[in-house]
Each structure stands twice: as C-alpha cells, then as structure tokens.
Design an enzyme around this catalytic site. Structure first.
Site, PDB file in Angstrom:
ATOM      1  N   ASP A 267       3.227  -2.231  -5.276  1.00 21.51           N
ATOM      2  CA  ASP A 267       3.632  -2.158  -6.648  1.00 21.51           C
ATOM      3  C   ASP A 267       5.389  -1.938  -6.676  1.00 21.51           C
ATOM      4  O   ASP A 267       6.116  -2.294  -7.515  1.00 21.51           O
ATOM      5  CB  ASP A 267       2.948  -0.910  -7.566  1.00 21.51           C
ATOM      6  CG  ASP A 267       2.752   0.313  -6.879  1.00 21.51           C
ATOM      7  OD1 ASP A 267       3.562   0.193  -5.614  1.00 21.51           O
ATOM      8  OD2 ASP A 267       2.526   1.437  -7.396  1.00 21.51           O
TER       9      ASP A 267
ATOM     10  N   LYS B  64      -3.678   8.583  -3.114  1.00 26.47           N
ATOM     11  CA  LYS B  64      -3.876   8.748  -4.546  1.00 26.47           C
ATOM     12  C   LYS B  64      -5.266   8.878  -4.734  1.00 26.47           C
ATOM     13  O   LYS B  64      -5.879   8.228  -5.923  1.00 26.47           O
ATOM     14  CB  LYS B  64      -3.433   7.484  -5.181  1.00 26.47           C
ATOM     15  CG  LYS B  64      -1.927   7.573  -5.109  1.00 26.47           C
ATOM     16  CD  LYS B  64      -1.101   6.467  -5.666  1.00 26.47           C
ATOM     17  CE  LYS B  64      -1.690   5.228  -4.807  1.00 26.47           C
ATOM     18  NZ  LYS B  64      -0.724   3.822  -5.408  1.00 26.47           N
TER      19      LYS B  64
HETATM   20  C1  BGC Z   1       1.232   4.219  -1.872  1.00 24.09           C
HETATM   21  C2  BGC Z   1       2.330   3.293  -2.118  1.00 24.09           C
HETATM   22  C3  BGC Z   1       2.572   3.021  -3.829  1.00 24.09           C
HETATM   23  C4  BGC Z   1       2.908   4.196  -4.247  1.00 24.09           C
HETATM   24  C5  BGC Z   1       3.072   4.091  -5.946  1.00 24.09           C
HETATM   25  C6  BGC Z   1       1.599   5.633  -2.732  1.00 24.09           C
HETATM   26  O1  BGC Z   1       0.407   6.584  -2.664  1.00 24.09           O
HETATM   27  O2  BGC Z   1       1.277   4.809  -0.590  1.00 24.09           O
HETATM   28  O3  BGC Z   1       1.878   2.058  -1.464  1.00 24.09           O
HETATM   29  O4  BGC Z   1       3.526   2.171  -3.564  1.00 24.09           O
HETATM   30  O5  BGC Z   1       1.823   5.415  -4.092  1.00 24.09           O
HETATM   31  O6  BGC Z   1       1.895   3.652  -6.504  1.00 24.09           O
END
Ligand code: BGC
Length: 453
Positions: free
Chosen positions: A191, A155
């Site tokens: 989360d 992200k």
């Molecule tokens: C992460 C997860 C997270 C999800 C939502 C993903 O990029 O790898 O750990 O739960 O985003 O936030």
C-alpha cells in the site's frame, strides 16, 4: 492542562529533541543497512525492492481491477485510468471476518477470490479479462512484479500456510479453484508503494508514499546504484527503483529501547506478533488506542484522573478487562473536541463507562493523555520521513500520505510538520499531500506501468 502530577506521569511519552536526533541517527543507519548487501541480514528495515522503476506520467489509460488487502477492510476495485492525470474508481468493501484473519491461507484466498467474482459479476466485467493489481500490505520479498513471498503477517492477520509462500501464486490458485474467472495478475504491491504511485500520478514531484493507518510503512524512490540487492539487469536502463522500507519493523534489534515505555512493551506482548513491528506499534491505529487504554488504567489507579469519581473502580475494571475498548478513532475525536463543552469526549466516556457527568478538568486530562501518545507517534513518523527526504536530497520533495490515523486525527499533520522542520535539511522544501485511494489507483498504475514495459 495544568496538573503537574499527570504531566510527570506522562513524561516518558515526551520525546526530547536530543532523543529525536538519536532516533533519527539510528533510523537512517538502519535504512542504509537494509539497502546494503553486507548488512541487509541484520537490518530491521529490510528495504525490499518493489521492481517498480517508473513513476506514472499521468497519461496512463485503460481499465483495471485491483484488490486491497491489509487495512481494516478488504476491497475490490475497478479503476479506469483516463489520461490527463485522471482516474475513475468504483469499489466495494468486503468484511474479512476474524475467523478468516486467523484461519487458513486457503480460506483467506478463497474468500478473496469469491469477493472478486461477486464484484466482477455485479459489474458485468466477466468478458473483459481485465488486468489486476494486488495491493497486499504486508512485508514481502518480491522476486519480480508478480511474485512476492510473504515474510510474516502483521496487523492482527495470522493465516496458516502463507508465510514464505508466493501470494501471487496463492491468489492465482484460488481464482483457478473457482474456475469461472479469467484474470491476469499483473502486479503485487504494497500500500505504501500504491500511495506513492497514486500521488505521483497527480504530482510528478512525489518521491515518498507513507501509510499511517492500521499499520505504518513508507516507500520511496531510490537510485539504483544505492540498491545493492537489486540484480544488475535492472540497473542498465533505469535510474531509479521504488523501495518498500518496511520501517514498521524498526526497533526489533533494541534500537528504540531508550524511548519505549513499559506500556509499549505490554502492547507488544499482548499482540499476535510479539517482538516484531516495534516502531509500528508506537505509531499506528491498531495500537494507539491500546496505549491510551493502558495509560488511562494506570492514571486512574494512581488517582491522577477521575479522582473524585465514586465509581472509578468500575472504570478500572472495564479498562483492565476490555482489551481494545479504546478505539484509535476516539483519540481523534477527543483531540478534536472543543473546550469547555467536550461534547464528544463526554459521549465517549458515557459509551465506555456509562459516565454521565465528567468534569471539564477530567476531559482536559483525558485529552492530554491522548495528545502525548499521538504527538509521540507523529514525531516518530516525522523522523522516518525526514530521514528519507534527506536521503533523496532533491530541492523539492512531495510526500503522499494515506491512512486513517493521518486522515482523521485533527493535528497529526501539524505535529509531523513541526518535527520535520527540525530534521529536514533546510535546502529541501517538502510538501505533504493526502493520497486519493492509493491502494486502488496505485495498483492500477503499477499494472499500467508494467504493461507499458
Ligand atoms: C506492513 C506494511 C504495510 C503497513 C501499512 C505494516 O504492518 O508490514 O507492509 O505497508 O502495515 O499498511
């Protein structure tokens, strides 16, 4: 939308029922691999153990601090669990500047500790020594409730020196560097886990937490006998374990190539984490706007939309150069707009291109582009959820849902249900419930359940 040429152009975004079945088959096989000792290494979806084995009862009481890192914002929260399924939450949002998102790990954790200190001082909590739950929403190998090794950033985060390290330790060290806070880090959680805990706090039949926000992921309740990677001592007293699927990584071994498009490949190539999180990149808020940008660019170039617009070469230039100019929230706004005014769509077109008078037909076409991309995303989430619901195989399964895409898109919930009705075993009744602050309430609940043990 009647235009056959545009429909043909967007065909590759429409997942047929037989393709859905195939994705379903591959996805469920991948989850089984993630759980299995022998195949875990090869699995895309790692199905990490969370070391959370109890769902809340609703009776939990006490005051907690929570940190929430991994969405659009960083937040510090104070959560008062009040028993009777109730909680009271105060929180403050802090920006994480781009330089910090891609700076050093030390900078990031110092920033977190500074925000935490500011919050504690503002709320005069300094003398209370509150236990803290850290919602850290990135893939982590947990080695217990308070120890989690970051596998990799996702992200848009890319802080040096954190991958493979224990983020619990990094947080504690940053707190210690300040020297003015006494805080016990009780739990590190994802989360999706927080969302499951938070929804189970309100509805005891909740078995899955899913995030459809900046990123995408799900956590669910698995029986300990199926969790082959769980150490035997955790299988003696408790029947279940919460599993963080990290399903966003699905597709990394090529399993989704038959439904991915060149647009998906471009989005991936331009991301900070190319080659990874391919399922997530077809679904989540960080990427949907980008998909629309790339598709719209080509659609204009191929004379499929804004055909009669004399300055369309300007639009093409803007779409080409201005990466990120189509925010995912625009998709929700456009799909929420009413025919024939298209007021929101027109505002967006004005903001983006300075376009004063868009035709009704062009607004309809733009909406169709958005629909194809968001519907595909919703179908893919539905595949994952159906797979988990069928695996849980209880007569009634509640799914807790959080994330900006789900929350703000006017039809995402409907699109998801439509596909889930095709895939969920008819013997199971499922329900989707919107989470109330999963990352905050969930973190407090994990800390509370942990301290009970
Ligand atoms: C992460 C997860 C997270 C999800 C939502 C993903 O990029 O790898 O750990 O739960 O985003 O936030």
């Amino acid at each position: 939308m009647q235009d056959q040429n545009l429909k043909d152009f967007l065909k590759e975004f429409i997942i047929s029922d037989s393709q859905l079945q195939e994705v379903y088959k591959r996805f469920t096989a991948e989850i089984r691999k993630g759980l299995s000792q022998a195949a875990h290494k090869q699995a895309d979806t790692k199905c990490y153990m969370t070391y959370v084995q109890d769902l809340p009862t609703g009776d939990e009481k006490g005051n907690y601090l929570a940190l929430d890192l991994g969405g659009t914002n960083f937040r510090v929260l104070r959560v008062a669990l009040k028993g009777h399924h109730e909680a009271e939450i105060n929180s403050k949002v802090y920006a994480v500047p781009k330089e910090i998102m891609t700076g050093s790990g030390t900078q990031l954790f110092d920033h977190i500790a500074n925000c935490l200190a500011e919050f504690v001082n503002e709320h005069s909590l300094g003398d209370q020594h509150l236990p803290l739950g850290f919602t850290f929403s990135f893939p982590c190998i947990q080695l217990g409730l308070t120890k989690g090794l970051l596998v990799r950033w996702t992200k848009g985060f890319q802080c040096a020196g954190v991958e493979k390290e224990d983020v619990g330790r990094l947080l504690k060290e940053a707190i210690a560097r300040r020297g003015d806070l006494v805080i016990e880090v009780m739990a590190i959680l994802n989360d999706a886990t927080g969302t499951l805990m938070s929804c189970a706090h309100r509805n005891p039949e909740c078995r899955i937490g899913v995030i459809i926000g900046t990123g995408c992921n799900a956590c669910y309740v698995e029986r300990v006998e199926n969790a082959e990677l769980l150490e035997p001592e955790y299988k003696i007293d408790k029947p279940n374990i919460l599993v963080n699927t990290e399903w966003g990584a699905f597709g990394e071994n090529g399993q989704l190539e038959f439904v991915r498009t060149d647009y998906d490949r471009k989005v991936d190539k331009h991301s900070l984490n190319a080659g990874t999180q391919l399922f997530e990149k077809m679904i989540s808020g960080m990427y949907l706007g980008e998909l629309v940008r790339l598709v719209l660019h080509d659609a204009i170039q191929k004379n499929l939309i804004f055909v009669r617009n004399t300055v369309k070469h300007n639009f093409i230039n803007i779409l080409k150069k201005d990466i990120g100019c189509i925010e995912t929230r625009f998709i929700s706004e456009i799909e929420n707009d009413s025919f024939p005014d298209f007021q929101q769509t027109r505002n967006i077109l004005k903001e983006l291109f300075g376009l004063e008078k868009a035709s009704v037909e062009d607004c309809q076409k733009l909406r169709y582009i958005c629909e194809c991309i968001s519907k595909r995303a919703a179908k893919l989430v539905a595949v994952g959820l159906s797979g988990l619901i069928n695996k849980i195989a209880e007569p009634h399964v509640v799914v807790g849902v959080d994330g900006s895409v789900y929350r703000f898109h006017p039809h995402f919930d409907f699109y998801m249900r439509e596909t889930m009705h095709k895939l969920v075993n008819p013997k199971t009744r499922f329900e989707l419930m919107l989470s109330e602050d999963g990352s905050g309430r969930g973190a407090a609940l994990v800390a509370a359940v942990a301290s009970k043990n």
